[in-house]
Design an enzyme around this catalytic site. Structure first.
Site, PDB file in Angstrom:
ATOM      1  N   GLU A 370       0.856  -1.186   0.000  1.00 45.40           N
ATOM      2  CA  GLU A 370       0.000   0.000   0.000  1.00 45.40           C
ATOM      3  C   GLU A 370       0.894   1.240   0.000  1.00 45.40           C
ATOM      4  OE1 GLU A 370      -4.237   1.236   2.039  1.00 45.40           O
ATOM      5  OE2 GLU A 370      -3.225  -0.615   2.578  1.00 45.40           O
ATOM      6  N   GLU A 658      -2.290   0.744  13.421  1.00 46.64           N
ATOM      7  CA  GLU A 658      -3.452   1.080  12.593  1.00 46.64           C
ATOM      8  C   GLU A 658      -4.760   0.794  13.325  1.00 46.64           C
ATOM      9  OE1 GLU A 658      -5.162   0.191   8.112  1.00 46.64           O
ATOM     10  OE2 GLU A 658      -3.774  -1.233   9.008  1.00 46.64           O
TER      11      GLU A 658
END
Length: 775
Positions: A370, A658
């Site tokens: 990502e 996260e």
């Protein structure tokens, strides 16, 4: 190669602000590429002699001006022209390609033939980026555009530029991408030089370097080396970081050393599942040089704390290998320390997450497949970011990219990631294509980055010229939102991320939050429209100021009518909606008091566990403390059970996670497919720690005026810290031990400060730059 030793064009200073300078410096250069590489990373080269003409005047200065589609490393006679890496970084390549200028005067030997050689890697240009096998690329081949400008004492300039006279050879690098790593076979020879091919780089995209270069910040030796249950050699560097491993080794020809990277361990082995498709693996095959071979894979980067090394010849010791920390060259400006070790570690985690993710662009994460500039993450974190590091140019450049991507978007809304790599995605699976199609439209928080990041920069630096350049991006966002509003004036239709990663959402559905997504969106619109109105007034756009203030007023009226009850209850009745309504000043005084009381009830009912996601987390402690519930804010901050800010700290985290539970209490990794251990967004509470706990607040843009209002609370007996503002260093140290309170501070010379003590008393001081006792 083209040289012009008798040219009379004056040299261009490196510090020029002329936007056309980059294009002019490279106007006689031709972009070149290498064909027939067979997968190996090419080296493009030419030979030159500075002052080739007989009797040439003395050399005064030499600069290499260069850029690339891809990433490049330039050397003159084998010596690097810069300590920076991964040039030219990542911008919206279609419209903004940065050009670097390096002073190479000390590398030249006038009258002697020398070689200029450039290694050209894939980088962000065509590195098969994106999650779910998106294989997003800007083009199918790399390209280099460069000019070596040698200026002589009489003002004449000799230029060595890229053209069809350059040659290409193959480096020992057989593969290099950002996600998968770098592989080298030192036994390979470069082969005979072959002609390069000319290609195109749009000169209209060239801009002077606008963002800090990417550099090596420091290096760290492993704190522990051991053998895992499966017999693997593992290394722990003690800190989750971003970069690569570097070492010099001696071994037999053909020895292959493999390096794998991960952020955590699981079941006492490298925890690689969160990397998804990213291999994050580097390899070197030794040539057998008895003098030793140095390996440093600078065409990739990894997010890791742990590494696994196989194939090492002999015994591996801590002195044999080091981790090199890499990121954009941003200067640290904020510090904090307190009596609470857990909060100190939380701040350290926030610092390290920002350092690792501020690499070319503000990324969501640095390790998996990502590493994109997600707008929602930086919208939540921008205020914290601007305290911890000097991000003025870094984030301003990114906002210009956001403006460019939004203007180029045929639908007119701010992309979810900037640069918008997802528009280039070639998802192979139909379900991924359908999911991508569903994620479209103007969004709160993610789109609001156009406004909130600019607001954070204005607050921190007070740069009116930058605000003026950022304002059109705000307009584009708000105009896209206007089209999305329902007839009621609410933002209650279309896709929204909402309170993303609410801890009560299931691992597979991060958007399934308690907070109504349209309550969140409508509240965010009021905040954005208000600041856009303020920005417009500051830059003299009076019509815009009226337009956006009217939008804010209409939206607030619609929000109040639809979502706010007389008893202070707000639709969906959870911490996030109350935090936003209070922090964004959406309630009249009586209703605000009731909503604050209900927020306290919600927080206490959750036993001070965090119950907010991306939307509410930056604001929930603010909403508590600013309504007189400081003790509850402190208890929320200092809770250690899962989910909480200190739960990851209790689990040994060295960066922000996260998910609140990226690692479960039993030491296993969250089963979701989206689990990162270096993701700064939920660390946005650090802004509250700096401003409220420590007490350093801007009372005017750029800290031209300062409010010092330290706030003791249960669990923290003392705190000290500093902020290097554009006007100078601000320092605060306070202690509330044994029932008393003392405060000392340093305020920049000439800066007025209002000091508010915990008992409510106030005093006005003007800074002298010297430490003073205030209580």
């Amino acid at each position: 190669m083209t040289t012009s030793p008798t040219a009379t064009t004056p040299a261009t200073p490196s510090t020029t602000a002329d936007p056309d300078t980059a294009a002019r410096s490279l106007e006689t250069a031709t972009a070149i590429t290498a064909a027939g590489t067979d997968g190996r990373t090419p080296v493009l080269a030419t030979r030159f002699t500075a002052g080739a003409a007989a009797g040439a005047p003395a050399m005064a200065r030499a600069e290499l001006i260069a850029t690339a589609h891809g990433v490049y490393e330039a050397r003159i006679d084998g010596r690097p022209v810069s300590s920076s890496v991964l040039d030219p970084g990542w911008t919206v390549y279609e419209s903004r390609l940065q050009v670097q200028r390096f002073d190479v005067t000390e590398l030249l030997r006038p009258g002697t033939e020398q070689e200029l050689a450039v290694t050209l890697g894939r980088g962000w240009w065509n590195g098969d980026l994106g999650f779910a096998d998106a294989h997003a690329n800007y083009g199918d081949h790399q390209a280099l555009l460069a000019a070596l400008e040698i200026t002589f004492a009489d003002g004449t300039v000799q230029r060595v530029v890229t053209d069809d006279s350059w040659t290409a050879t193959d480096s020992p690098i057989t593969f290099a991408t950002l996600y998968d790593g770098q592989r080298e076979d030192r036994r390979l020879t470069p082969g005979d030089p072959r002609p390069v091919e000319t290609t195109q780089i749009d000169r209209g995209t060239l801009i002077e370097q606008a963002s800090p270069l990417i550099v090596r910040h420091e290096s760290r030796r492993p704190e522990r080396i051991w053998t895992s249950p499966s017999g693997r050699t593992l290394l722990d560097f003690g800190q989750n970081l971003v970069g690569w491993l570097r070492f010099t080794v001696t071994g037999p020809a053909g020895t292959e050393i493999t390096l794998r990277h991960a952020e955590v361990l699981e079941h006492e082995e490298l925890g690689t599942r969160p990397l998804r498709a990213a291999e994050a693996t580097d390899r070197i095959v030794l040539a057998g040089d008895p003098a030793g071979e140095t390996f440093e894979p600078t065409l990739t980067f990894h997010g890791f704390r742990y590494a696994e090394i196989t194939g090492w010849p002999g015994e591996l010791t801590a002195q044999d290998v080091e981790a090199v920390v890499v990121g954009s060259d941003i200067r640290r400006t904020g510090w904090f320390e307190s009596s609470h070790a857990g909060v100190n570690q939380l701040i350290s985690n926030s610092i390290w997450s920002q350092r690792g993710n501020f690499l070319a662009v503000p990324t969501d994460c640095p390790q998996r497949d990502e590493r994109l500039g997600w707008t929602g993450d930086i919208a939540a974190f921008a205020a914290t970011a601007a305290y911890q590091f000097d991000v003025q140019d870094f984030l301003h450049n990114w906002l210009l990219d956001l403006r460019a991507e939004t203007a180029a978007n045929p639908h007119g809304w701010v992309p979810f990631v900037v640069p918008d790599l997802l528009k280039l995605a070639a998802f192979p699976k139909e379900d991924e294509v359908e999911a991508a199609d569903a994620w479209k439209g103007a969004t709160a928080i993610w789109g609001d980055a156009a406004v909130w990041v600019a607001q954070a920069l204005w607050t921190a630096y007070g740069d009116l010229d930058q605000l003026r350049a950022q304002y059109p991006g705000m307009v584009l966002h708000l105009e896209s939102v206007e089209k999305a509003l329902s007839p009621s004036g609410l933002w209650d239709q279309g896709f929204q991320f909402g309170d993303w990663l609410d801890p009560d959402a299931p691992p597979e559905d991060a958007a399934a939050a308690k907070a109504d997504r349209y309550v969140v969106a409508t509240a965010c619109l009021v905040r954005s429209a208000r600041f856009a109105a303020e920005a417009a007034a500051l830059i003299g756009e009076e019509a815009g100021a009226r337009r956006w203030q009217e939008l804010a007023d209409r939206t607030l009226a619609a929000f109040t009518a639809a979502y706010v009850q007389e008893d202070g209850t707000i639709t969906s009745d959870c911490a996030t909606v109350y935090a936003l309504a209070i922090a964004f000043d959406l309630l009249d005084p009586a209703t605000r008091e009731k909503a604050a009381a209900r927020l306290v009830e919600v927080v206490r009912a959750a036993e001070y566990k965090v119950s907010t996601g991306f939307a509410g987390t930056p604001f929930v402690t603010w909403a508590l403390s600013e309504t007189g519930h400081t003790e509850d804010a402190f208890r929320l901050l200092l809770e250690e059970g899962c989910p909480s800010w200190l739960y990851p700290v209790s689990m040994g985290a060295t960066t922000i996670w996260e998910r609140w539970d990226s690692m479960l209490p039993d030491g296993t990794i969250n089963p979701g497919e989206m689990t990162s251990f270096n993701h700064y967004a939920l660390g946005a509470v650090a802004d509250w720690i700096y401003q409220v706990v420590l007490g350093i607040r801007p009372a005017a843009p750029g800290y031209a005026e300062v409010l010092l209002q330290p706030t003791p609370g249960p669990g923290i007996d003392w705190a000290k810290g500093a902020y290097d503002s554009v006007h100078g260093r601000i320092e605060v140290e306070w202690s509330a031990a044994e029932g008393g309170f003392s405060l000392a501070a340093t305020i920049p010379s000439g800066v007025p400060a209002r000091v508010v003590l915990p008992d409510g008393s106030e005093q006005q001081v003007v800074g002298t730059g010297e430490r003073v006792t205030l209580a």
